[in-house]
Design a protein around this motif. Structure first.
Motif, short mmCIF file in Angstrom:
data_model
loop_
_atom_site.label_atom_id
_atom_site.label_comp_id
_atom_site.label_asym_id
_atom_site.label_seq_id
_atom_site.Cartn_x
_atom_site.Cartn_y
_atom_site.Cartn_z
N THR A 77 0.84 -1.19 0.00
CA THR A 77 0.00 0.00 0.00
C THR A 77 0.88 1.24 0.00
N TYR A 78 0.54 2.21 -0.85
CA TYR A 78 1.33 3.44 -0.87
C TYR A 78 0.84 4.35 0.26
N VAL A 79 1.75 4.65 1.18
CA VAL A 79 1.44 5.50 2.34
C VAL A 79 2.10 6.87 2.11
N ARG A 80 1.33 7.92 2.27
CA ARG A 80 1.85 9.27 2.06
C ARG A 80 3.06 9.54 2.95
N ASP A 81 4.10 10.13 2.36
CA ASP A 81 5.35 10.49 3.05
C ASP A 81 6.13 9.28 3.53
N GLN A 82 5.72 8.08 3.11
CA GLN A 82 6.42 6.87 3.53
C GLN A 82 6.75 5.96 2.36
N GLY A 83 5.87 5.92 1.35
CA GLY A 83 6.09 5.10 0.18
C GLY A 83 5.39 3.75 0.28
N PRO A 84 5.69 2.82 -0.67
CA PRO A 84 5.05 1.50 -0.65
C PRO A 84 5.38 0.76 0.64
N THR A 85 4.34 0.29 1.32
CA THR A 85 4.49 -0.29 2.64
C THR A 85 3.66 -1.56 2.77
N GLU A 86 4.26 -2.59 3.35
CA GLU A 86 3.51 -3.82 3.61
C GLU A 86 2.56 -3.58 4.79
N LEU A 87 1.27 -3.71 4.53
CA LEU A 87 0.25 -3.54 5.56
C LEU A 87 -0.70 -4.72 5.55
N ASP A 88 -1.26 -5.00 6.70
CA ASP A 88 -2.26 -6.06 6.81
C ASP A 88 -3.64 -5.42 6.63
N ASN A 89 -3.89 -4.97 5.41
CA ASN A 89 -5.13 -4.21 5.16
C ASN A 89 -5.85 -4.67 3.91
N HIS A 90 -5.61 -5.92 3.49
CA HIS A 90 -6.15 -6.37 2.22
C HIS A 90 -7.60 -6.85 2.35
N GLY A 91 -8.40 -6.41 1.38
CA GLY A 91 -9.76 -6.89 1.28
C GLY A 91 -9.89 -7.96 0.21
N SER A 92 -11.10 -8.44 0.02
CA SER A 92 -11.36 -9.44 -1.01
C SER A 92 -12.73 -9.19 -1.63
N GLN A 93 -12.86 -9.62 -2.87
CA GLN A 93 -14.15 -9.58 -3.57
C GLN A 93 -14.71 -11.00 -3.58
N ARG A 94 -15.91 -11.14 -3.08
CA ARG A 94 -16.49 -12.48 -2.90
C ARG A 94 -17.69 -12.67 -3.81
N HIS A 95 -17.58 -13.65 -4.68
CA HIS A 95 -18.68 -14.00 -5.58
C HIS A 95 -19.86 -14.52 -4.77
N THR A 96 -21.05 -14.01 -5.06
CA THR A 96 -22.24 -14.51 -4.36
C THR A 96 -23.25 -15.17 -5.28
N GLY A 97 -23.14 -14.91 -6.59
CA GLY A 97 -24.07 -15.59 -7.49
C GLY A 97 -24.09 -15.00 -8.88
N PHE A 98 -24.70 -15.78 -9.79
CA PHE A 98 -24.91 -15.35 -11.17
C PHE A 98 -26.41 -15.21 -11.41
N PRO A 99 -26.97 -14.01 -11.37
CA PRO A 99 -28.38 -13.85 -11.74
C PRO A 99 -28.65 -14.26 -13.18
N LEU A 100 -27.61 -14.16 -14.03
CA LEU A 100 -27.76 -14.54 -15.43
C LEU A 100 -26.45 -15.15 -15.91
N ARG A 101 -26.54 -16.25 -16.64
CA ARG A 101 -25.37 -16.87 -17.28
C ARG A 101 -25.76 -17.38 -18.64
N ASP A 102 -24.98 -16.98 -19.63
CA ASP A 102 -25.17 -17.44 -21.01
C ASP A 102 -23.80 -17.83 -21.56
N PRO A 103 -23.76 -18.52 -22.72
CA PRO A 103 -22.45 -18.86 -23.29
C PRO A 103 -21.59 -17.65 -23.61
N ASP A 104 -22.22 -16.51 -23.89
CA ASP A 104 -21.44 -15.33 -24.28
C ASP A 104 -21.37 -14.26 -23.20
N GLY A 105 -21.74 -14.59 -21.96
CA GLY A 105 -21.62 -13.59 -20.92
C GLY A 105 -22.38 -13.93 -19.66
N PHE A 106 -22.40 -12.98 -18.72
CA PHE A 106 -23.02 -13.23 -17.43
C PHE A 106 -23.28 -11.91 -16.70
#
Length: 281
Positions: A77-106
């Motif tokens: 994470t880039y921290v102001r006045d400090q630079g790239p810094t290892e932080l324990d601040n990571h989030g995640s994106q969690r799939h919950t479902g497909f309301p629509l699914r077709d061969p050419d998209g979703f």
């Protein structure tokens, strides 16, 4: 699309992309669904996954380095006045479902979660469309809704003090080759001339392939392009370029990027013609 955790995106029956919805990744990579590999119609790969130079670059997807201090991009994470810094601040994106699914998209529903708290809810719409016998288009829309009771702001290293590093939003990590790809818009050529600027479309041209990115809504076209060619090949549309993007409680930020995926090296006229067809069809 076929499969459960790795649906396959198809154009006229040809597989052109694999979508991974529940990746097994370290927390510091900010795990999230992604498209990889994405290929041209003749099968040339045009994405990279977890390359050595940036292991948290995951093909094609949506990633934001700063959502109220939480890292949904991966890596340091880039921290102001400090630079790239290892932080324990990571989030995640969690799939919950497909309301629509077709061969050419979703249509996909996702939850953006950090420290056990859901901050954003996303609806993602992805569609693949044939353009010619040598080109197809990936239509990618994401809608981020603030489900908290307070405003949320989205930032980038640029808004945190690192000039020129306004990455965050739609991002495509492209195929790395021996020579850096060319990059051009209707008005300029070269990384220095196009990075950080607005343009209706931007083309990344490799040895035998071309990617042409276009903001497909007026609001999306207001976001400048983030471009890398020499360090690594990657293109994104910057959600937070000069200032943080605020999303009020209950509000939604929507962006739509259409990408032409073509065999061969396109010039400006050919790129513009394919974009017009992809966006207007």
């Amino acid at each position: 699309m076929t499969g459960t955790d790795s649906p396959v995106l198809r154009v006229a029956g040809r597989p052109v992309g694999r979508y991974v919805i529940r990746p097994e990744l370290p927390a510091r990579h900010s795990p999230r669904p992604y498209l990889h590999p994405v290929t041209t119609l003749t099968g040339t790969p045009v994405t990279e996954f977890s390359p050595a130079d940036h292991p948290h670059h995951l093909g094609v997807g949506v990633a934001v380095p700063d959502v109220e201090g939480h890292n949904f991009w991966g890596g340091r994470t880039y921290v102001r006045d400090q630079g790239p810094t290892e932080l324990d601040n990571h989030g995640s994106q969690r799939h919950t479902g497909f309301p629509l699914r077709d061969p050419d998209g979703f249509v996909e529903e996702l939850r953006w979660v950090a420290d056990g708290t859901e901050l954003l809810r996303e609806r993602r719409t992805v569609a693949a469309t044939a353009l010619t016998d040598r080109a197809w288009a990936l239509d990618f829309t994401f809608s981020l809704t603030n489900i908290t009771s307070r405003p949320l702001t989205l930032g980038s290293p640029a808004t945190n003090g690192r000039p020129g590093a306004a990455y965050g939003g739609f991002f495509w990590r492209a195929r790395k080759e021996a020579a850096a790809p060319d990059v051009l818009t209707a008005a300029a050529e070269g990384e220095a001339a196009v990075h950080g600027h607005r343009a209706d479309w931007l083309a990344l041209v490799g040895s035998t392939w071309s990617l042409v990115f276009a903001g497909a809504t007026g609001r999306t076209r207001e976001d400048p392009w983030f471009v890398r060619t020499e360090e690594y090949p990657g293109v994104g549309s910057s959600l937070a370029h000069g200032s943080r993007l605020e999303v009020a409680a209950g509000d939604t930020a929507v962006r739509r990027v259409v990408t032409v995926v073509a065999d061969g090296r396109l010039d400006a006229d050919a790129a513009a013609a394919l974009v017009r067809k992809a966006v207007n069809q």
